[in-house]
Scaffold this motif. Structure first.
Motif, short mmCIF file in Angstrom:
data_model
loop_
_atom_site.label_atom_id
_atom_site.label_comp_id
_atom_site.label_asym_id
_atom_site.label_seq_id
_atom_site.Cartn_x
_atom_site.Cartn_y
_atom_site.Cartn_z
N ALA A 288 0.84 -1.21 0.00
CA ALA A 288 0.00 0.00 0.00
C ALA A 288 0.88 1.26 0.00
O ALA A 288 1.98 1.25 0.54
CB ALA A 288 -0.91 0.00 1.22
N ASN A 289 0.36 2.32 -0.60
CA ASN A 289 1.03 3.61 -0.51
C ASN A 289 0.14 4.66 0.17
O ASN A 289 0.48 5.83 0.22
CB ASN A 289 1.50 4.09 -1.89
N ALA A 290 -1.00 4.19 0.68
CA ALA A 290 -1.91 5.07 1.42
C ALA A 290 -2.76 4.22 2.36
O ALA A 290 -2.94 3.02 2.15
CB ALA A 290 -2.81 5.85 0.46
N ILE A 291 -3.26 4.90 3.40
CA ILE A 291 -4.18 4.26 4.35
C ILE A 291 -5.41 5.15 4.45
O ILE A 291 -5.29 6.35 4.72
CB ILE A 291 -3.54 4.09 5.73
N TYR B 288 -5.53 1.63 13.09
CA TYR B 288 -5.94 0.71 12.04
C TYR B 288 -6.62 1.46 10.91
O TYR B 288 -7.08 2.59 11.08
CB TYR B 288 -6.84 -0.39 12.59
N GLY B 289 -6.69 0.82 9.78
CA GLY B 289 -7.33 1.40 8.61
C GLY B 289 -7.30 0.41 7.46
O GLY B 289 -7.03 -0.78 7.66
N THR B 290 -7.52 0.92 6.28
CA THR B 290 -7.50 0.10 5.07
C THR B 290 -6.34 0.53 4.20
O THR B 290 -6.24 1.71 3.81
CB THR B 290 -8.82 0.24 4.28
N GLY B 291 -5.45 -0.40 3.91
CA GLY B 291 -4.33 -0.12 3.03
C GLY B 291 -4.78 -0.14 1.58
O GLY B 291 -5.51 -1.05 1.17
N VAL B 292 -4.39 0.86 0.82
CA VAL B 292 -4.75 0.95 -0.58
C VAL B 292 -3.55 1.43 -1.40
O VAL B 292 -2.60 1.99 -0.86
CB VAL B 292 -5.95 1.92 -0.82
N PHE B 293 -3.62 1.20 -2.70
CA PHE B 293 -2.66 1.77 -3.63
C PHE B 293 -3.41 2.84 -4.41
O PHE B 293 -4.43 2.55 -5.03
CB PHE B 293 -2.08 0.71 -4.57
N VAL B 294 -2.90 4.07 -4.36
CA VAL B 294 -3.56 5.18 -5.06
C VAL B 294 -2.62 5.78 -6.09
O VAL B 294 -1.40 5.69 -5.99
CB VAL B 294 -4.03 6.28 -4.08
N GLU B 295 -3.24 6.39 -7.11
CA GLU B 295 -2.49 7.15 -8.11
C GLU B 295 -3.15 8.49 -8.33
O GLU B 295 -4.30 8.67 -8.10
CB GLU B 295 -2.44 6.38 -9.44
#
Length: 104
Positions: A74-77, A97-104
């Protein structure tokens, strides 16, 4: 690492969901800080020793959450939250805690 409490990152698009990410720490009170805190209750005011201890605990928990997110690619939470609970007398757990995501 981008960390937000919202369900999206403004100006970015979520490309991939990496999953639940978390980090935690358990902190105990220090006897010296307890003595100072006890004295502070007599005169009133902020107990800075505990404020500093809990701030350090939050930073550790967030740092561990970031490490977990990076390990998952992930590069964002998004949806980041902090919680605390008493684990035993004189000890508290902080969890980030949170949700790991990859964003662009």
């Amino acid at each position: 690492m981008i960390i937000v409490t919202t369900e999206f990152v403004p100006g970015k698009e979520v490309k991939e969901l990496k999953g639940f990410v978390r980090g935690s720490t358990v902190q105990t009170k220090h006897i010296g800080k307890d003595i100072l805190a006890g004295l502070k209750t007599i005169v009133g005011g902020e107990i800075t020793e505990y404020t500093e201890m809990m701030d350090e605990a939050r930073q550790k928990a967030i740092g561990r959450m970031v490490d977990d997110a990076k390990a998952k690619g992930a590069n964002a939470i998004i949806g980041m939250r902090l919680e605390t609970s008493a684990v035993m007398q004189n000890a508290s757990e902080i969890i980030a805690y949170g949700t790991g995501v990859f964003v662009e």
